[in-house]
Design a protein around this motif. Structure first.
Motif, PDB file in Angstrom:
ATOM      1  N   LEU A 156      -2.395   6.117   8.514  1.00  0.00           N
ATOM      2  CA  LEU A 156      -1.364   7.299   7.798  1.00  0.00           C
ATOM      3  C   LEU A 156      -2.201   8.468   7.464  1.00  0.00           C
ATOM      4  CD1 LEU A 156       1.074   4.986   5.753  1.00  0.00           C
ATOM      5  CD2 LEU A 156       1.456   5.651   7.939  1.00  0.00           C
ATOM      6  N   GLY A 162       1.958   8.305  11.216  1.00  0.00           N
ATOM      7  CA  GLY A 162       2.541   9.263  10.564  1.00  0.00           C
ATOM      8  C   GLY A 162       2.157   9.616   9.209  1.00  0.00           C
ATOM      9  N   GLU A 200       3.926   9.373   3.269  1.00  0.00           N
ATOM     10  CA  GLU A 200       5.038   9.166   2.835  1.00  0.00           C
ATOM     11  C   GLU A 200       5.957   8.064   3.391  1.00  0.00           C
ATOM     12  OE1 GLU A 200       6.422  10.326   0.173  1.00  0.00           O
ATOM     13  OE2 GLU A 200       4.829  11.711  -0.455  1.00  0.00           O
ATOM     14  N   ARG A 201       5.507   7.810   4.892  1.00  0.00           N
ATOM     15  CA  ARG A 201       5.924   6.598   5.492  1.00  0.00           C
ATOM     16  C   ARG A 201       5.638   5.444   5.165  1.00  0.00           C
ATOM     17  NH1 ARG A 201       6.204   6.161  11.585  1.00  0.00           N
ATOM     18  NH2 ARG A 201       7.571   4.556  10.981  1.00  0.00           N
ATOM     19  N   ASP A 258       8.470   2.672   4.229  1.00  0.00           N
ATOM     20  CA  ASP A 258       9.416   2.334   5.315  1.00  0.00           C
ATOM     21  C   ASP A 258       8.658   1.361   6.068  1.00  0.00           C
ATOM     22  OD1 ASP A 258      11.255   4.060   4.552  1.00  0.00           O
ATOM     23  OD2 ASP A 258      10.650   5.768   5.643  1.00  0.00           O
TER      24      ASP A 258
END
Length: 633
Positions: free
Chosen positions: A176, A194, A197-198, A201
């Motif tokens: 990330l 990504g 913040e991902r 998830d």
């Protein structure tokens, strides 16, 4: 059955290694002979006589190049080069023995060449094949954690490359990175999935055991954000060392460690003029008072790295000096080490020591520093912090000291407590004292993380004992700095300061103690629901926020960006001396009121409440804290 073969390869003994390599050598010779004679075997006596000669020549050459060992663990370009060298050397030996020692001049020359090619090819081939077979077996037998990396820079690349090796301990699920231009690229076949913040998830959709924070240049704010995201995602996390701890840019899996409060405060290394500090200390006798304390002991550690001729460690704590001696002995790099148990108030003892060692540089870190304790022991605060300094300055001057450095405090600015007021008096003494061959410098800074008796060790102890975390006020803030960084800047300040200077370290932004407590809870693997936070009310002499400068002080730059110089008005020295004599005389009076009044004369900014007002103030503080708790977010 398919798994048994690689398992056997991992478990064979040295004799099997040797026998197998002998078999490869013999196969190479026979195959070369068959090719030379159209797959017939003429001249068998010559062939049979050549086999032991070739085996011995090859084994001797291989032993010289360290090739008589298991190959799967070491297969690589370096081994390929060593195999070519060993094969060449062995062929020369074989040819010489056959031609001159055994007189087999008719031995086919093409066999010499073909056998060497086949041997080299087989040695390289079996090593690569063994590595391919062994790595899956190692992965099956050694537990590997599934990890997501935060960061896709050079540190992440190094970590990814290493964990692909046998015994890496991890298998990377993805990376990330907040640099959106990196999203979708692959690093060592691991995809950048990504932004950071991902993470929650991804953890919800994939099995991940741990998050590895591979951003050695992260600031304190960035690290706090990473930790907050990992905490919200309810996952464990580790980090690589800060840039200042990485040697020659190398990062290894073994360096991965738990995130600490130091990481959350900031990881920007102090820019040091190492040569200037070295010139200031190298070859000199240095004395450190308060050497067993948090600042004093770190001063001793770092000073030793600059090659003093002698380091004198002075403290009244026998136990503290004992453990400091255990740590420093053997690290002197040629410097003589002396550990002296002495009270800086004992003028006769200090005079004897200064006459004996004749230090050229003195770092004065000895002081009483705990605010609530000094509020109820005003006489001791003045005696230990002010009067001891006066006596030490005079004795140091008489002994030929050239540089005197005082460790001051941010509590000396607009003080509301005796400890801070005495530190301010010490600053005034050094800035107003006439130059007399001894350069006097004060270094002012805030709290150091983890110093003995400070808030962080107390909170950690409470957390270990499963007790509520006690904080005086929800909005109380303090400046914090990592101890080793503060001391490094003190050494730099000692080199650049002129006589009378008050040098102030850049402490960054003040931090709420409540936020530190919450971070401690997160780093311990607990949630805030599991740990109670209690607000106890401001203690006597305590302020909500500290300051680094007086409003009237001019803030001037220095050659070091993280050190500022102040140019306050210098006190009249004779007048200050009279006030100090009166301050000492007031200590013979009954009670602390007269002492506080004299301190107020010297330091007009000192604010304190009369004794009869203290009880009502305490009651008001308790009421305020109850209201603060009730309205706390």
């Amino acid at each position: 059955m398919t798994h048994q073969i690689p398992q056997l390869l991992l478990r064979y003994k040295l004799w099997f290694i040797g026998a197998f390599q002998v078999w490869l050598i013999v196969c190479s010779l026979v195959l070369a002979w068959l090719l030379r004679f159209d797959f017939t075997v003429p001249y068998r006596p010559i062939l049979l006589a050549a086999i032991p000669v070739l085996v011995l020549a090859r084994l001797a050459a291989m032993a010289c190049f360290g090739l008589l060992r298991g190959w799967w663990k070491y297969a690589g370009l370096g081994d390929g080069i060593d195999i070519l060298k060993a094969v060449g050397a062995g062929s020369i030996i074989f040819c010489a023995v056959m031609s001159f020692a055994l007189g087999a001049a008719a031995f086919p020359r093409t066999v010499y060449v073909l056998e060497a090619v086949f041997t080299a090819g087989l040695f390289v081939g079996v090593r690569l094949l063994s590595r391919l077979l062994a790595e899956p077996v190692r992965e099956n037998f050694s537990p590997r954690k599934r990890a997501i990396l935060i960061g896709a820079g050079s540190a992440a690349q190094t970590i990814l490359r290493e964990i692909r090796q046998p015994g890496g301990g991890y298998v990377a699920v993805g990376c990330l990175d907040d640099d959106l231009s990196k999203v979708g690229i692959r690093i060592h076949n691991v995809r950048v999935l990504g932004p950071v913040e991902r993470l929650p998830d991804l953890l919800a959709s994939q099995l991940v055991d741990e998050v590895l924070i591979a951003v050695p240049s992260a600031t304190g704010a960035q690290m706090r954000r990473f930790v907050d995201i990992c905490t919200r995602a309810n996952t464990t996390f580790r980090t690589v060392p800060a840039l200042k701890d990485i040697i020659a840019g190398e990062v290894t899996v073994s360096q991965l460690r738990e995130v600490s409060l130091e990481d959350l405060l900031g990881r920007q290394p102090a820019q040091m003029d190492l040569e200037a500090v070295q010139r200031n200390i190298a070859g000199h006798t240095v004395l450190v008072t308060g050497a067993a304390g948090s600042i004093g002991s770190e001063l001793c550690r770092q000073i030793l790295g600059y090659s003093p001729s002698r380091l004198v460690c002075l403290d009244q704590s026998e136990t503290g000096l004992f453990f400091l001696r255990l740590e420093l002995q053997g690290q002197g790099q040629g410097a003589e080490l002396d550990f002296c148990v002495a009270d800086v108030n004992d003028a006769e003892r200090v005079c004897t020591l200064l006459a004996k060692f004749r230090p050229q540089i003195i770092f004065h870190a000895a002081a009483y520093k705990h605010v609530p304790m000094m509020e109820s022991n005003v006489e001791e605060a003045v005696k230990n912090n002010v009067l001891a300094l006066l006596g030490l300055l005079n004795l140091a001057d008489d002994s030929g000291c050239k540089s005197f450095v005082l460790i001051s405090s941010d509590k000396a600015v607009n003080p509301t407590n005796v400890m801070g007021a005495t530190k301010r008096i010490c600053e005034l003494i050094l800035s107003s004292r006439p130059p007399n061959g001894m350069r006097c410098v004060s270094v002012r800074f805030g709290n150091v993380l983890g110093s003995s008796g400070s808030v962080i060790p107390v909170l950690k102890q409470q957390l270990r004992n499963h007790q509520p975390l006690t904080i005086t006020h929800p909005d109380i803030k303090r400046f914090f700095m990592i101890t080793r960084e503060a001391v490094a800047l003190v050494l730099q300040a000692a080199e650049i300061g002129d006589h009378g200077d008050i040098l102030v370290l850049d402490m960054g932004e003040p931090i709420r103690i409540l936020d530190l407590a919450r971070n401690l809870i997160r780093l311990s693997g607990k949630s805030e629901r599991d740990v109670e936070i209690q607000f106890t009310g401001l203690r006597d002499g305590e302020k909500l926020e500290e300051e680094l400068f007086y409003g009237y002080e001019k803030v001037l730059p220095t050659s070091c960006g993280r050190i500022k110089r102040t140019s306050a008005a210098v006190e009249d020295w004779p007048r200050l001396c009279r006030q100090l004599v009166e301050l000492q005389a007031s200590m013979s009076d009954d009670g602390a009121a007269s002492i506080r009044a004299k301190i107020k004369e010297i330091v007009p900014e000192y604010f304190f409440l009369p004794e009869h007002s203290m009880e009502s103030v305490r009651e008001a503080r308790v009421q305020d804290d109850f209201e603060a708790v009730a309205s706390h977010d």
